[in-house]
Design a protein around this motif. Structure first.
Motif, PDB file in Angstrom:
ATOM      1  N   LYS A 321      47.527  41.592  57.788  1.00  0.00           N
ATOM      2  CA  LYS A 321      48.028  40.352  57.217  1.00  0.00           C
ATOM      3  C   LYS A 321      48.073  40.490  55.695  1.00  0.00           C
ATOM      4  O   LYS A 321      47.095  40.938  55.079  1.00  0.00           O
ATOM      5  CB  LYS A 321      47.128  39.173  57.600  1.00  0.00           C
ATOM      6  CG  LYS A 321      47.559  37.837  56.998  1.00  0.00           C
ATOM      7  CD  LYS A 321      46.623  36.706  57.430  1.00  0.00           C
ATOM      8  CE  LYS A 321      47.041  35.369  56.832  1.00  0.00           C
ATOM      9  NZ  LYS A 321      46.145  34.266  57.245  1.00  0.00           N
ATOM     10  N   GLY A 322      49.209  40.127  55.108  1.00  0.00           N
ATOM     11  CA  GLY A 322      49.341  40.163  53.673  1.00  0.00           C
ATOM     12  C   GLY A 322      48.824  38.889  53.025  1.00  0.00           C
ATOM     13  O   GLY A 322      49.118  37.790  53.497  1.00  0.00           O
ATOM     14  N   ILE A 323      48.017  39.031  51.992  1.00  0.00           N
ATOM     15  CA  ILE A 323      47.473  37.891  51.254  1.00  0.00           C
ATOM     16  C   ILE A 323      47.994  37.978  49.818  1.00  0.00           C
ATOM     17  O   ILE A 323      47.759  38.975  49.123  1.00  0.00           O
ATOM     18  CB  ILE A 323      45.932  37.887  51.250  1.00  0.00           C
ATOM     19  CG1 ILE A 323      45.394  37.979  52.690  1.00  0.00           C
ATOM     20  CG2 ILE A 323      45.410  36.650  50.548  1.00  0.00           C
ATOM     21  CD1 ILE A 323      45.629  36.779  53.527  1.00  0.00           C
ATOM     22  N   SER A 324      48.686  36.951  49.375  1.00  0.00           N
ATOM     23  CA  SER A 324      49.280  36.956  48.039  1.00  0.00           C
ATOM     24  C   SER A 324      48.430  36.157  47.055  1.00  0.00           C
ATOM     25  O   SER A 324      47.725  35.220  47.437  1.00  0.00           O
ATOM     26  CB  SER A 324      50.696  36.361  48.090  1.00  0.00           C
ATOM     27  OG  SER A 324      51.522  37.087  48.971  1.00  0.00           O
ATOM     28  N   ASP A 347      48.618  41.152  45.208  1.00  0.00           N
ATOM     29  CA  ASP A 347      48.829  41.018  46.645  1.00  0.00           C
ATOM     30  C   ASP A 347      48.097  42.141  47.356  1.00  0.00           C
ATOM     31  O   ASP A 347      48.132  43.303  46.912  1.00  0.00           O
ATOM     32  CB  ASP A 347      50.320  41.069  46.978  1.00  0.00           C
ATOM     33  CG  ASP A 347      51.099  39.948  46.304  1.00  0.00           C
ATOM     34  OD1 ASP A 347      50.481  38.933  45.951  1.00  0.00           O
ATOM     35  OD2 ASP A 347      52.327  40.112  46.112  1.00  0.00           O
ATOM     36  N   ILE A 348      47.417  41.792  48.463  1.00  0.00           N
ATOM     37  CA  ILE A 348      46.686  42.805  49.225  1.00  0.00           C
ATOM     38  C   ILE A 348      47.032  42.683  50.705  1.00  0.00           C
ATOM     39  O   ILE A 348      47.650  41.703  51.141  1.00  0.00           O
ATOM     40  CB  ILE A 348      45.163  42.658  49.040  1.00  0.00           C
ATOM     41  CG1 ILE A 348      44.694  41.289  49.569  1.00  0.00           C
ATOM     42  CG2 ILE A 348      44.765  42.840  47.583  1.00  0.00           C
ATOM     43  CD1 ILE A 348      43.178  41.134  49.583  1.00  0.00           C
ATOM     44  N   VAL A 349      46.629  43.693  51.475  1.00  0.00           N
ATOM     45  CA  VAL A 349      46.811  43.691  52.930  1.00  0.00           C
ATOM     46  C   VAL A 349      45.444  43.874  53.578  1.00  0.00           C
ATOM     47  O   VAL A 349      44.726  44.835  53.263  1.00  0.00           O
ATOM     48  CB  VAL A 349      47.772  44.807  53.383  1.00  0.00           C
ATOM     49  CG1 VAL A 349      47.865  44.827  54.908  1.00  0.00           C
ATOM     50  CG2 VAL A 349      49.152  44.614  52.776  1.00  0.00           C
ATOM     51  N   VAL A 350      45.081  42.955  54.442  1.00  0.00           N
ATOM     52  CA  VAL A 350      43.797  43.032  55.145  1.00  0.00           C
ATOM     53  C   VAL A 350      44.038  43.239  56.629  1.00  0.00           C
ATOM     54  O   VAL A 350      45.151  43.025  57.136  1.00  0.00           O
ATOM     55  CB  VAL A 350      42.955  41.763  54.908  1.00  0.00           C
ATOM     56  CG1 VAL A 350      42.568  41.640  53.449  1.00  0.00           C
ATOM     57  CG2 VAL A 350      43.717  40.511  55.352  1.00  0.00           C
ATOM     58  N   SER A 395      42.027  48.595  54.510  1.00  0.00           N
ATOM     59  CA  SER A 395      42.139  50.042  54.676  1.00  0.00           C
ATOM     60  C   SER A 395      42.602  50.731  53.403  1.00  0.00           C
ATOM     61  O   SER A 395      42.240  51.882  53.142  1.00  0.00           O
ATOM     62  CB  SER A 395      43.098  50.365  55.829  1.00  0.00           C
ATOM     63  OG  SER A 395      44.385  49.812  55.576  1.00  0.00           O
ATOM     64  N   THR A 396      43.424  50.076  52.581  1.00  0.00           N
ATOM     65  CA  THR A 396      43.945  50.674  51.353  1.00  0.00           C
ATOM     66  C   THR A 396      43.354  49.963  50.148  1.00  0.00           C
ATOM     67  O   THR A 396      43.720  48.814  49.868  1.00  0.00           O
ATOM     68  CB  THR A 396      45.484  50.588  51.305  1.00  0.00           C
ATOM     69  OG1 THR A 396      46.026  51.190  52.480  1.00  0.00           O
ATOM     70  CG2 THR A 396      46.021  51.287  50.065  1.00  0.00           C
ATOM     71  N   PRO A 397      42.442  50.594  49.431  1.00  0.00           N
ATOM     72  CA  PRO A 397      41.827  49.938  48.265  1.00  0.00           C
ATOM     73  C   PRO A 397      42.874  49.648  47.191  1.00  0.00           C
ATOM     74  O   PRO A 397      43.672  50.528  46.837  1.00  0.00           O
ATOM     75  CB  PRO A 397      40.800  50.958  47.774  1.00  0.00           C
ATOM     76  CG  PRO A 397      40.574  51.877  48.936  1.00  0.00           C
ATOM     77  CD  PRO A 397      41.866  51.927  49.685  1.00  0.00           C
ATOM     78  N   PRO A 398      42.909  48.450  46.650  1.00  0.00           N
ATOM     79  CA  PRO A 398      43.859  48.137  45.584  1.00  0.00           C
ATOM     80  C   PRO A 398      43.411  48.738  44.252  1.00  0.00           C
ATOM     81  O   PRO A 398      42.230  49.032  44.051  1.00  0.00           O
ATOM     82  CB  PRO A 398      43.849  46.611  45.554  1.00  0.00           C
ATOM     83  CG  PRO A 398      42.496  46.241  46.060  1.00  0.00           C
ATOM     84  CD  PRO A 398      42.122  47.280  47.068  1.00  0.00           C
ATOM     85  N   GLN A 399      44.357  48.908  43.364  1.00  0.00           N
ATOM     86  CA  GLN A 399      44.084  49.401  42.018  1.00  0.00           C
ATOM     87  C   GLN A 399      44.805  48.516  41.012  1.00  0.00           C
ATOM     88  O   GLN A 399      45.844  47.924  41.322  1.00  0.00           O
ATOM     89  CB  GLN A 399      44.551  50.863  41.868  1.00  0.00           C
ATOM     90  CG  GLN A 399      43.776  51.843  42.738  1.00  0.00           C
ATOM     91  CD  GLN A 399      44.300  53.264  42.601  1.00  0.00           C
ATOM     92  OE1 GLN A 399      45.462  53.484  42.288  1.00  0.00           O
ATOM     93  NE2 GLN A 399      43.410  54.234  42.821  1.00  0.00           N
ATOM     94  N   VAL A 400      44.252  48.448  39.795  1.00  0.00           N
ATOM     95  CA  VAL A 400      44.879  47.647  38.748  1.00  0.00           C
ATOM     96  C   VAL A 400      44.846  48.418  37.432  1.00  0.00           C
ATOM     97  O   VAL A 400      44.054  49.351  37.239  1.00  0.00           O
ATOM     98  CB  VAL A 400      44.156  46.290  38.578  1.00  0.00           C
ATOM     99  CG1 VAL A 400      44.290  45.431  39.813  1.00  0.00           C
ATOM    100  CG2 VAL A 400      42.688  46.500  38.220  1.00  0.00           C
TER     101      VAL A 400
END
Length: 413
Positions: A321-324, A347-350, A395-400
């Motif tokens: 599920k995408g969370i914006s 935006d991330i995907v959980v 599963s995919t760590p976000p980066q900034v």
């Protein structure tokens, strides 16, 4: 002819009037509900306005009422006395009695004019269920350990009674039995001395239980045999259909009664069922297990009427599920540093089960970067740490990307 009619005229008129009165008397006698003028009547007393969380603990008596000017067409069924309990409170208290009378009928006297009633609050309590087995089995047989399901019920009733109620009972007779007894019986309520519990009106139940019945198994075995309740363990093989997962695998029932000699039952503590094949299973399924397919120790057998099954519950697999618009914070930043530009929401995907992810929002997720020991300058592809609701993963760590700069002292340009 005229002389004939005039003869004994007074007696004839008196006889005619008497006949009319007798006819009226007979007609009234045939109507049991007709009211007799100015006769005292005993009418029922009813309670009104009683709050749902309260109960009357006093038997309501009949009320003796004397009326005046009774309507001849009135029916005794339309007359009753009532006591208003809308303002009632726990404990004993005197309440006024009011009489409902037909139009045109006056109430001359009411006995009693008021009544002392005891009210109690209605509460609920979970209490254990105990089987009361009476009688002896047939010659050469004995009773094993009794099994009751459910082991406890929720009882509703007056708080004064619930405070002393420690159990409910189900009564089973084993007289002359030569095989295991399996029966469903209603629960009953008894005090500490074993006497039935009644309310002010013995014809009205003052206590209720949910569920109101219990299943009882009373093993009846030959005297040379013993009985034992043994739990069931289950296993499965294979994998469900694509996109599905095995939510649960449970035996039905959870435990069963087995029979055997004391030596055979010694150390026998569980029964293994399965494995059942759930390959490509896309929905819930019940797998019946034949008794003769279950491995039991030598000299051990199931009690009569035992049926076994395994229930496999299949559910939707892990989804994404995408969370914006999730806010990213910066933590442990040195006091003399600050961000050149605020970190924008990302935006991330959980991932998780559908029933877990459906209510997840951005406000339930915490994201941050750790600026410990960092100095002024740019930071690309910085690692983002997270805290997610239970049952949710990423599963995919976000980066900034961000840049730090030295703070400008106040008053210095």
């Amino acid at each position: 002819m005229l002389n004939l009619l005039r003869r004994n005229l007074g007696a004839k008129i008196l006889s005619f009037l008497f006949a009319i009165l007798f006819w009226l008397f007979v007609m009234n006698e045939g109507t049991t509900s007709a009211l007799i003028h100015e006769q005292p009547l005993s009418i029922p007393l009813v309670a009104s306005g009683l709050p749902q969380d309260m109960i009357v603990m006093t038997q309501l008596p009949s009320v003796l009422v004397r009326f005046q000017g009774i309507n001849p067409s009135a029916n005794i069924k339309d007359m009753y006395a009532q006591v208003d309990l809308s303002s009632g409170e726990p404990g004993e208290r005197s309440y006024n009695i009011k009489v409902n009378a037909p139009v045109g009928t006056n109430v001359v006297d009411v006995q009693p004019a008021n009544i002392i009633l005891r009210l109690d609050t209605v509460q609920e309590k979970i209490v254990p269920v105990e089987a009361l087995v009476t009688g002896v089995p047939a010659e050469g047989y004995k009773l094993g350990s009794t099994f009751v399901k459910p082991s406890a019920v929720n009882v509703r009733g007056p708080s004064s009674i619930l405070s002393t109620l420690t159990k409910v009972t189900v009564e089973v007779s084993a007289t002359g039995a030569n095989e295991t007894i399996q029966i469903s019986r209603p629960v009953s309520f008894r005090d500490k001395e074993g006497k039935p519990i009644f309310g002010p009106n013995p014809n009205v139940d003052i206590l209720s239980a949910f569920p109101s019945t219990a299943d009882v198994i009373v093993p009846v075995v030959k005297k040379e045999l013993s009985s034992k309740m043994v739990p069931l363990k289950v296993t499965s093989s294979g994998t469900p259909a694509q996109g599905k997962i095995l939510r649960s695998l449970v035996p039905s029932p959870n435990s069963v009664q087995v029979l055997g000699t004391a030596e055979a039952l010694k150390g026998f503590d569980a029964i293994n069922l399965g494995p059942v094949d759930i390959t490509n299973l896309a929905e819930d399924k019940v797998f019946p297990i034949p008794n003769d397919k279950v491995a039991l120790p030598q000299g051990v057998s199931f009690s009569q009427g035992t049926t076994l099954s395994i229930v496999a519950q299949i559910g939707q697999g892990i989804i994404q599920k995408g969370i914006s618009g999730v806010v990213v914070q910066i933590r442990n930043l040195e006091k003399d540093l600050e961000l050149e530009q605020p970190l924008p929401p990302i935006d991330i995907v959980v991932e998780g089960l559908p029933d877990v992810l459906k209510d997840v929002t951005a406000t339930q997720i915490q994201l941050w970067v750790d600026a410990t020991d960092q100095v002024a300058g740019p930071y690309a592809n910085a690692k983002v740490y997270w805290q997610l609701p239970p049952g949710v993963s990423m599963s995919t760590p976000p980066q900034v990307n961000y840049s730090l700069k030295a703070k400008v002292a106040k008053g210095v340009e």
